[in-house]
Motif scaffolding. Structure first.
Motif, mmCIF file in Angstrom:
data_model
loop_
_atom_site.group_PDB
_atom_site.id
_atom_site.type_symbol
_atom_site.label_atom_id
_atom_site.label_comp_id
_atom_site.label_asym_id
_atom_site.label_seq_id
_atom_site.Cartn_x
_atom_site.Cartn_y
_atom_site.Cartn_z
ATOM 1 N N GLU A 14 0.828 -1.207 0.000
ATOM 2 C CA GLU A 14 0.000 0.000 0.000
ATOM 3 C C GLU A 14 0.861 1.256 0.000
ATOM 4 O O GLU A 14 0.551 2.236 -0.673
ATOM 5 C CB GLU A 14 -0.931 0.002 1.226
ATOM 6 N N GLU A 15 1.960 1.208 0.770
ATOM 7 C CA GLU A 15 2.827 2.386 0.804
ATOM 8 C C GLU A 15 3.621 2.540 -0.491
ATOM 9 O O GLU A 15 3.820 3.654 -0.980
ATOM 10 C CB GLU A 15 3.792 2.320 2.003
ATOM 11 N N PHE A 16 4.091 1.413 -1.029
ATOM 12 C CA PHE A 16 4.910 1.444 -2.254
ATOM 13 C C PHE A 16 4.270 0.544 -3.310
ATOM 14 O O PHE A 16 4.709 -0.584 -3.520
ATOM 15 C CB PHE A 16 6.340 0.981 -1.956
ATOM 16 N N PRO A 17 3.216 1.044 -3.976
ATOM 17 C CA PRO A 17 2.437 0.167 -4.845
ATOM 18 C C PRO A 17 3.098 -0.176 -6.177
ATOM 19 O O PRO A 17 2.666 -1.121 -6.829
ATOM 20 C CB PRO A 17 1.134 0.957 -5.067
ATOM 21 N N LYS B 161 7.523 10.015 0.753
ATOM 22 C CA LYS B 161 7.783 8.748 1.426
ATOM 23 C C LYS B 161 9.273 8.562 1.693
ATOM 24 O O LYS B 161 10.107 9.018 0.912
ATOM 25 C CB LYS B 161 7.272 7.588 0.568
ATOM 26 N N TYR B 201 10.243 4.652 -12.043
ATOM 27 C CA TYR B 201 9.089 4.017 -12.709
ATOM 28 C C TYR B 201 8.946 4.504 -14.155
ATOM 29 O O TYR B 201 7.843 4.587 -14.707
ATOM 30 C CB TYR B 201 7.796 4.279 -11.934
#
Lengths: 155, 430
Positions: A14-17, B161, B201
């Protein structure tokens, strides 16, 4: 596989999808509990992540902080970078080897300590510096090796 | 000497790592100002005008790097490189451990400027406390409305994050860092494409160093003219130098660029131990060539250090005094690269191994005269022949040590021992 690992895997995803970004956070979390990453653990993580076992193994083996052998309750990293070497890190390592009765890279028979060398720990102002379970201790003069070993640290 | 700190404000304000203390000392005021008074492009223009250059080592102009992001509608990422591991460098550790909100505020401003909607801090795995401090600061920033949706009531939204590495120097190389952040082995990527075009990504990505980003809050507060009032035209502003080795007061020192190396060593770091003299200085981290005692008046800016034959790099300044054995010091630095080579390229993987072996045998009195040429030969076979900069980085100190201190290497061979009686423990098992 421990039941909570499935919860941890879900939280990491969930944090790093995206991509496989959840993998290393999950490995860190499991290793913090287990101390190391056994072949069985790696297989479990592969299953949780939906990845080939070989892939997870290839990632684990790349990074020096992922342990693929059991480690002691206290993992002692002695920085042997140049600034620490100039301040006596090699003698500190020698003292620790003597006192623990193991060589660098080994774990004491009672499972209390693992002694490892570290490349520059980015704390050259505290040279010679060490980490116990990744908590900095320093400067630690070679004659203070015993104090380093008795240092109270959180796991 | 500087008395007031801008980047190392933790030296002036105790407990500034706590959000209430940070806010009480103008914390997040720069963010409010940036969101209120500036359009994103105006902030990019301001950073360009300030002349701020990347503080991770390469010194690339930050505003120009931001300008490389293509305008193609894809969502953008800001990734902060907190994988500090270049021997002799320890500034980012202090910045994240002691003043994490400064970095978080800088990230939010930088993300607004570059129109990034997601940001990541890649934190070195060994920085356990640093990661804890950052995670707490990020959570507090969310709780206070500085992160998340519609920051401070504006249209701007950002998620931030914290991601922990797990022990690998190579992940400080930006493309290896991105690989690691995607959950892979940290092998560097082929460039181009550069991260601005195809980064995290596959999306457009800016990768900036911690110290670089920490400049943003004071830059917004004091303006680009304040920044260009320090340093030189091409190297303006402030730099944190990490001084270690044989000085009385090792530590991080915030200096205006172009401060002479001698001032840094003698005034900031308290000079050498009594009776000692400077033998050589590694001015910018373990990857850069030595500066000699007759170069101590070199101003510490990118161009002057380059002109003197070295590099300002990461600002990791290691001072070697006359009691240091240059062979042993070189052996220890090259051994670092042996340990940290990712193993992908043969010249680096094998070359760093053999150079360490040869250096350690010379240090231990078992070298031959031909070993000096052998070292040069191996170095030639690494230089420019590897995929990423790590191989070349292993040569900076070695090549300059062979040039300036060849007599000392020869004395080890001739005398079958280290003339200084230095005892480094052996890492290749002689």
């Amino acid at each position: 596989m421990k039941p909570e690992w499935q919860v941890w895997a879900k939280e990491a995803k969930e944090e790093f999808p995206r991509a496989n970004s959840a993998l290393m956070p999950l490995l860190h979390r499991i290793q913090l509990e287990e101390g190391w990453l056994s072949d069985a653990t790696i297989a479990d993580v592969a299953q949780l992540m939906g990845l080939p076992v070989q892939y997870v193994e290839s990632v684990v083996s790349f990074y020096s902080l992922f342990h693929q052998e059991p480690v002691g309750k206290k993992v002692v990293h002695v920085c042997v970078g140049l600034s620490c070497a100039l301040a006596g890190s090699d003698e500190l390592m020698h003292q620790l080897e003597q006192q623990l009765g193991v060589k660098e890279g080994q774990t004491t028979a009672d499972g209390a300590y693992t002694l490892l060398e570290a490349e520059c720990l980015a704390a050259c102002d505290k040279a010679p510096v060490a980490q116990v379970n990744l908590r900095y201790v320093g400067p630690v003069a070679p004659e203070d090796a015993a104090r380093l070993l008795s240092e109270e640290v959180s796991s | 000497m500087n008395t007031k700190h801008y980047l190392l404000r933790n030296r002036d304000v105790s407990h500034i790592d706590q959000i209430d203390v940070y806010e009480a000392n103008e914390g997040y005021a720069a963010l409010r100002q940036a969101l209120k008074d500036y359009q994103p492009d105006e902030l990019v223009a301001m950073v360009k005008k300030s002349g701020l250059r990347g503080r991770g080592g390469a010194g690339f102009p930050t505003g120009m790097k931001w300008g490389f992001l293509p305008n193609d509608g894809r969502s953008r990422y800001l990734v902060v490189n907190s994988d500090e591991a270049e021997p002799g460098t320890f500034k980012d550790r202090e910045l994240i451990e002691e003043n994490p909100h400064q970095l978080v505020e800088g990230i939010i401003i930088s993300s607004y400027a570059t129109r990034a909607s997601e940001a990541y801090i890649y934190c070195r795995g060994e920085f356990r406390r640093g990661a804890e401090q950052l995670r707490r600061a990020v959570q507090e920033a969310y709780d206070h409305g500085y992160l998340g949706k519609n920051i401070l009531g504006t249209e701007f939204s950002l998620d931030l994050k914290v991601y922990r590495g797990a022990g690998a120097y190579i992940c400080g190389e930006e493309s290896a860092l991105l690989e690691s952040l995607e959950g892979k082995r940290g092998n560097p990527r082929l460039k181009p494409p550069f991260p601005a075009v195809a980064g995290l990504y596959g999306g457009p990505t800016v990768v900036n160093n911690v110290e670089t980003i920490c400049n943003l809050p004071p830059l917004v507060t004091y303006g680009p003219e304040w920044y260009t009032s320090m340093g030189t035209e091409k190297s303006p502003g402030l730099k944190i130098m990490s001084v270690s080795g044989r000085v009385r007061r090792p530590g991080n020192y915030e200096i205006p660029l172009a401060t002479p190396l001698r001032t840094l060593i003698e005034e900031y770091a308290g000079g050498l131990l009594p009776g000692r003299t400077v033998k050589a200085v590694i001015p910018g981290g373990s990857s850069v060539p030595l500066l000699m005692p007759d170069q101590l008046d070199t101003p510490l800016d990118y161009e002057s250090v380059m002109k003197a034959g070295s590099m300002l790099g990461s600002g990791g300044c290691i001072v070697l005094d006359d009691q240091v054995c240059i062979v042993g010091a070189t052996a220890r630095l090259v051994k670092f690269y042996r340990e940290e080579s990712c193993g992908k390229c043969t010249p680096c993987r094998e070359g760093t191994y053999w150079m360490t072996d040869v250096l350690e045998r010379i240090e231990h009195g078992m070298g031959q005269n031909s070993d000096l040429d052998l070292l040069s030969d191996v170095a030639d076979n690494i230089a420019g022949k590897c995929f990423c900069p790590l191989g070349d980085a292993s040569l900076g100190v070695l090549v300059s040590a062979l040039k300036h201190f060849r007599h000392e290497f020869e004395a080890h061979v001739a005398g079958h021992e280290c003339p200084m009686g230095a005892r480094l423990y052996d890492t290749v098992n002689h």
